[in-house]
Scaffold this motif. Structure first.
Motif, PDB file in Angstrom:
ATOM      1  N   VAL A  40      33.549  37.989  42.276  1.00 23.70           N
ATOM      2  CA  VAL A  40      33.730  38.796  43.484  1.00 23.70           C
ATOM      3  C   VAL A  40      35.155  39.349  43.543  1.00 23.70           C
ATOM      4  O   VAL A  40      35.378  40.536  43.848  1.00 23.70           O
ATOM      5  N   LEU A  41      36.129  38.507  43.242  1.00 23.99           N
ATOM      6  CA  LEU A  41      37.526  38.936  43.310  1.00 23.99           C
ATOM      7  C   LEU A  41      37.860  39.954  42.225  1.00 23.99           C
ATOM      8  O   LEU A  41      38.602  40.911  42.462  1.00 23.99           O
ATOM      9  N   LYS A  42      37.323  39.754  41.025  1.00 22.78           N
ATOM     10  CA  LYS A  42      37.559  40.728  39.955  1.00 22.78           C
ATOM     11  C   LYS A  42      37.052  42.109  40.357  1.00 22.78           C
ATOM     12  O   LYS A  42      37.693  43.130  40.066  1.00 22.78           O
ATOM     13  N   GLU A  43      35.914  42.138  41.015  1.00 21.10           N
ATOM     14  CA  GLU A  43      35.353  43.411  41.474  1.00 21.10           C
ATOM     15  C   GLU A  43      36.203  44.027  42.585  1.00 21.10           C
ATOM     16  O   GLU A  43      36.277  45.259  42.715  1.00 21.10           O
ATOM     17  N   ALA A  44      36.841  43.174  43.371  1.00 26.12           N
ATOM     18  CA  ALA A  44      37.598  43.649  44.536  1.00 26.12           C
ATOM     19  C   ALA A  44      38.977  44.189  44.176  1.00 26.12           C
ATOM     20  O   ALA A  44      39.534  45.032  44.893  1.00 26.12           O
ATOM     21  N   VAL A  45      39.557  43.696  43.083  1.00 26.09           N
ATOM     22  CA  VAL A  45      40.933  44.070  42.727  1.00 26.09           C
ATOM     23  C   VAL A  45      41.023  45.573  42.471  1.00 26.09           C
ATOM     24  O   VAL A  45      40.271  46.130  41.665  1.00 26.09           O
ATOM     25  N   ARG A  46      41.942  46.211  43.168  1.00 34.90           N
ATOM     26  CA  ARG A  46      42.172  47.651  42.992  1.00 34.90           C
ATOM     27  C   ARG A  46      43.542  48.005  43.564  1.00 34.90           C
ATOM     28  O   ARG A  46      44.082  47.267  44.406  1.00 34.90           O
ATOM     29  N   PRO A  47      44.118  49.105  43.141  1.00 34.30           N
ATOM     30  CA  PRO A  47      45.407  49.516  43.680  1.00 34.30           C
ATOM     31  C   PRO A  47      45.361  49.682  45.196  1.00 34.30           C
ATOM     32  O   PRO A  47      44.345  50.097  45.756  1.00 34.30           O
ATOM     33  N   ASN A  48      46.441  49.319  45.840  1.00 35.98           N
ATOM     34  CA  ASN A  48      46.678  49.445  47.278  1.00 35.98           C
ATOM     35  C   ASN A  48      46.025  48.341  48.107  1.00 35.98           C
ATOM     36  O   ASN A  48      46.222  48.281  49.315  1.00 35.98           O
ATOM     37  N   LEU A  49      45.252  47.468  47.486  1.00 28.67           N
ATOM     38  CA  LEU A  49      44.712  46.313  48.208  1.00 28.67           C
ATOM     39  C   LEU A  49      45.806  45.269  48.339  1.00 28.67           C
ATOM     40  O   LEU A  49      46.567  45.026  47.399  1.00 28.67           O
ATOM     41  N   SER A  50      45.913  44.631  49.499  1.00 28.46           N
ATOM     42  CA  SER A  50      46.927  43.590  49.670  1.00 28.46           C
ATOM     43  C   SER A  50      46.393  42.257  49.167  1.00 28.46           C
ATOM     44  O   SER A  50      45.176  42.013  49.154  1.00 28.46           O
ATOM     45  N   THR A  51      47.299  41.382  48.774  1.00 31.25           N
ATOM     46  CA  THR A  51      46.879  40.048  48.334  1.00 31.25           C
ATOM     47  C   THR A  51      46.310  39.249  49.505  1.00 31.25           C
ATOM     48  O   THR A  51      45.465  38.377  49.296  1.00 31.25           O
TER      49      THR A  51
END
Length: 249
Positions: free
Chosen positions: A26-37
Motif C-alpha cells: 500500500v505504501l509503495k503505491e502511495a509514494v509520490r512527489p509532494n506527498l508528506s511523510t
C-alpha cells in the motif's frame, strides 16, 4: 535469552507479518512527489488498524509515528512530519504490526521518481545484502554467518554497513535476544535453531559507516551526508530455508 516460538505463536507472527507485507505494498503505491511523510504515516496506521492489528511503533519508547520515514542521508528512525517528498529522493520506510501480542517488523527503501545511478545501485545492493543474509539463516549455522554474509556482500560492492544499529530477535517484544549485527566474522555466536525468529535489517551507506543522531534524538543520519538505504524482513529459522514471515505468499 533466545525464545523459540511454538507453531501456534508462529502462526500469529505470520498473520502480523502478512499485514506488514500488505501495508508495504500500500505504501509503495502511495509514494509520490509532494506527498508528506505524515500523510504516509496516516495511510499506514489506517491500513494496519483496519486489519485488526496495532501499529508496532506508535508510542514505542515515545516514538510519535506509526512508521519510520527516513529520507536520503537519514539512515533509520526518521519521524513522519510535514516534509514533502521530492523527485530524486530515496525514502526508507520501517513498519511493524502487533497481532495478539506478537510483533512483525520489516523495512524497504523506494525511489521517488527517477533517481541517480548511485542511489539506484545503493537500493539494489542493500536489498541484495538482505537476501544474502537470509540465505545463511539456516538451522546449524551460527548467528554471525548472517552478519558476515551481509557485510561481505556490501563491502565487495564498495559500500559500507552501519555498525551502531543492528537487527534483533522479535516475538512478544519488538526487540528480543539476540542482536543481529550486519558485520562480523563467520561461525561465531549462537547456533541457529528451528523456532528462532529474527529481524534481519541491513542498513547500508553509500559512503562511510559512521552515523550521528539528530537533535530530535531519533533520526539517525550518515556522518558524511551521503545516501543510506534500509531493507528488513522478519524471518523464522526452520529445518530448511528460512521462513520469511513478512513476505507475501
Amino acid at each position: 535469552m533466545i525464545v523459540l516460538k511454538s507453531d501456534q505463536e508462529l502462526a500469529i507472527m505470520r498473520k502480523a507479518g502478512q499485514i506488514v507485507a500488505d501495508a508495504m505494498d500500500v505504501l509503495k503505491e502511495a509514494v509520490r512527489p509532494n506527498l508528506s511523510t505524515l500523510e504516509l504515516d496516516a495511510i499506514a496506521e489506517r491500513f494496519i488498524r483496519d486489519q485488526g492489528a496495532v501499529p508496532a511503533f506508535k508510542g514505542f519508547r515515545g516514538f510519535p509515528g506509526s512508521i519510520c520515514t527516513s529520507l536520503n542521508e537519514e539512515v533509520v528512525h526518521g519521524i513522519p512530519g510535514e516534509r514533502r517528498l521530492r523527485r530524486g529522493d530515496i525514502l526508507s520506510i520501517d513498519i511493524g504490526a502487533v497481532v495478539n501480542g506478537f510483533y512483525a517488523d520489516a523495512a524497504f527503501t523506494v525511489p521517488v521518481g527517477i533517481v541517480t545511478e548511485d542511489a539506484a545501485r545503493l537500493l539494489e545492493v542493500t536489498l541484495g545484502s538482505l537476501v544474502a543474509g537470509i540465505s545463511q539463516a539456516r538451522a546449524g549455522n551460527h548467528l554471525s554467518d548472517i552478519s558476515h554474509a551481509v557485510q561481505e556482500y556490501v563491502e565487495s560492492r564498495g559500500m559500507s554497513v552501519v555498525r551502531d544499529f543492528v537487527g534483533h530477535g522479535i516475538g512478544r517484544s519488538m526487540h528480543e535476544d539476540p542482536q543481529v549485527p550486519n558485520f562480523g566474522e563467520p561461525s561465531r555466536g549462537p547456533v541457529l535453531r528451528p523456532g528462532m525468529t529474527l529481524a534481519i535489517e541491513p542498513m547500508v551507506n553509500l559512503g562511510g559507516f559512521e552515523v550521528t543522531v539528530k537533535e530530535d534524538t531519533w533520526t539517525v543520519v550518515t556522518a558524511d551526508g551521503r545516501l543510506s538505504a534500509h531493507f528488513e524482513h522478519t524471518i523464522c529459522i526452520t529445518g530448511g530455508e528460512a521462513w520469511v514471515l513478512t513476505r507475501k505468499d
